[in-house]
Design a protein around this motif. Sequence first.
Motif, mmCIF file in Angstrom:
data_model
loop_
_atom_site.group_PDB
_atom_site.id
_atom_site.type_symbol
_atom_site.label_atom_id
_atom_site.label_comp_id
_atom_site.label_asym_id
_atom_site.label_seq_id
_atom_site.Cartn_x
_atom_site.Cartn_y
_atom_site.Cartn_z
ATOM 1 N N SER A 1 1.147 7.999 -11.987
ATOM 2 C CA SER A 1 1.059 9.054 -10.975
ATOM 3 C C SER A 1 2.027 8.851 -9.817
ATOM 4 C CB SER A 1 -0.373 9.140 -10.436
ATOM 5 O OG SER A 1 -1.280 9.449 -11.473
ATOM 6 N N LEU A 2 2.255 7.606 -9.453
ATOM 7 C CA LEU A 2 3.101 7.319 -8.297
ATOM 8 C C LEU A 2 4.500 6.852 -8.708
ATOM 9 C CD1 LEU A 2 0.483 5.526 -6.003
ATOM 10 C CD2 LEU A 2 1.198 7.927 -5.984
ATOM 11 N N HIS A 3 4.804 6.981 -9.995
ATOM 12 C CA HIS A 3 6.122 6.634 -10.518
ATOM 13 C C HIS A 3 6.513 5.211 -10.108
ATOM 14 C CE1 HIS A 3 6.377 10.873 -11.488
ATOM 15 N NE2 HIS A 3 6.152 11.170 -10.210
ATOM 16 N N ALA A 4 5.575 4.301 -10.325
ATOM 17 C CA ALA A 4 5.792 2.901 -9.962
ATOM 18 C C ALA A 4 5.820 2.042 -11.217
ATOM 19 C CB ALA A 4 4.671 2.421 -9.041
ATOM 20 N N THR A 5 6.482 0.925 -11.134
ATOM 21 C CA THR A 5 6.499 -0.026 -12.245
ATOM 22 C C THR A 5 5.252 -0.893 -12.189
ATOM 23 O OG1 THR A 5 7.630 -1.737 -10.970
ATOM 24 C CG2 THR A 5 9.018 -0.108 -12.103
#
Length: 573
Positions: free
Chosen positions: A45-49
């Motif tokens: 959802s937060l485009h995080a790794t």
Amino acid sequence: MSASHERAASPFKQPKAVWAVAFACVISFMGIGLVDPILPALASSLHATPSQVSLLFSSYLIVTAVAMLIVGWVSSRLGAKRTLVVGLAVIVVFAALAGTSGSINGIVGFRAGWGLGNALFIATSLAVIVASASGGFGGAIILYETALGLGIAVGPLLGGELGAISWRGPFFGVAVLMAIALVATLAFVPSLPKPARPTSPVAPLKALRHRGLLTLGIMALLYNWGFFTMLGYAPYPMELSAHRLGLVFTGWGLLVALFSVFFAPRLQGRFGTAPVLYANLLGLAVVMAVIAAGVGTPAVVIVAVIVSGAFIGINNTLTTQAVMLVSPVERPVASSAYGFLRFIGGGLAPYVAGKLADATDLSVPFYVGAATFVVAVPVLASGHQLLRKAEERAEEGEQVGPTLTPVTAPAAPGTAPVIVAVGAHERAAVIVDAAARLARESDSPLEVVHVQQTAVVEDQAADTEPADAARNAVTRHLDRLAGQGVTATGQILVGVGDHAAAGRLLARHAARVDARAIAVGRSPRGPLAQFTDGSLTMALAHSAECTVVLVDPEHDPRTLTRDALDELRGSAA
């Protein structure tokens, strides 16, 4: 019905203050497992790794670690209730802010604030429950253990259910539940007296100059490195929805709670602290290596993670007890110093694991985690002699472990007393009176041994009773017996977590005074806890040279032979 025929009070009949803190404990224990089911959803959802998401653990645990150094100082000045209230309020604010955040960096920052509140809360919660409980500490510990089990098991389940709706759900859920606990604490928990002597803010760091405490702290750092590598990264290769991840970690949490509360004491009583820890750490290394090798097969990872809960539950309990044994400083100070090192390990591991995963592949962090479990074994072995000597001194009655402190002059030599071992609970008087009848029948003096245990649950330790309260309890027994014409003396047995060591010490004392018999009553913790390996009663029955008798005002005295113990244990199970 007379007092002597009253049934044991339920440990769940407690003041509202105890229930308020116990409820808050459930939510607090949910804290770490709650976010596991939403880690993949957060990353998506937060485009995080995954390495960025892992900082949720790192910020939370590193701040908790540093805060552990000062929470004793804060609590000794604010008092236990105010420290609890501040901790709960901080958790409510930062959990809610995490739920409103729109970036992974924001959540990481707010989790750091959450870690500060959690450190303030966990440092005082067990002590407050013990101080506020009615009917002795046995009921209080049952409640704390119940809260631990519910929190660890239900946290991932709740996180999975709320996470299936939105990744924000678990954060808002904690904020609401902790707000309820905060209001209940303000309303029902009375102000508790501050310690007579304030704790120094540098005391935990100074305590780490002691080799035994430092050795066990480094071992705990390595153990937590592996543990939080698994907790932070295992959800990704499982490839499950938030709901199903919640179910997996609920199974894991159930094993953590069961093995911490029920199995760890039995294994410790049978094999000793160090041998169990060696085997346990190697077992964790094998499980971690299985996860690493099977990282491409979700079913392998799922099963291995659930199984690891058994090893983690054992390790948490026995490491804390070992710290209490080897440490020469006050227990709250030792707990803070140990907590600092172990949380540092837990906080650094997810960050390093993320960097390793980004640079190589997902199996490497798990192999490194397995290696930290293996390295923890020789670290623990370097302090083996210290731990062994501490356990030996404990059983010989030196100050490091169980001790016997006379309250009155001892009985005259050659009088062959009847000894009664009794704790601080509301049926103590009727148990002592039942033992007095045995003493009269055999024309023997009675020796009252008041058992004062340090409670060790999971990774928390708390004194269950002030020294003056224990002395006053013995004095009340002796005054009552004098009014009945019974010749009696009194002692206080102080134990540290290991109930079996206290039982063996009492057995040796009985042999030294040539006791005619040792009487014990029914434990307020229930028959399952009393008649399992590792308990004071079982160690006493196996070690004593004289007769050990179970006295119950409602029944005739019962000699605790091997057959009787097997029957009592079977009926409890």
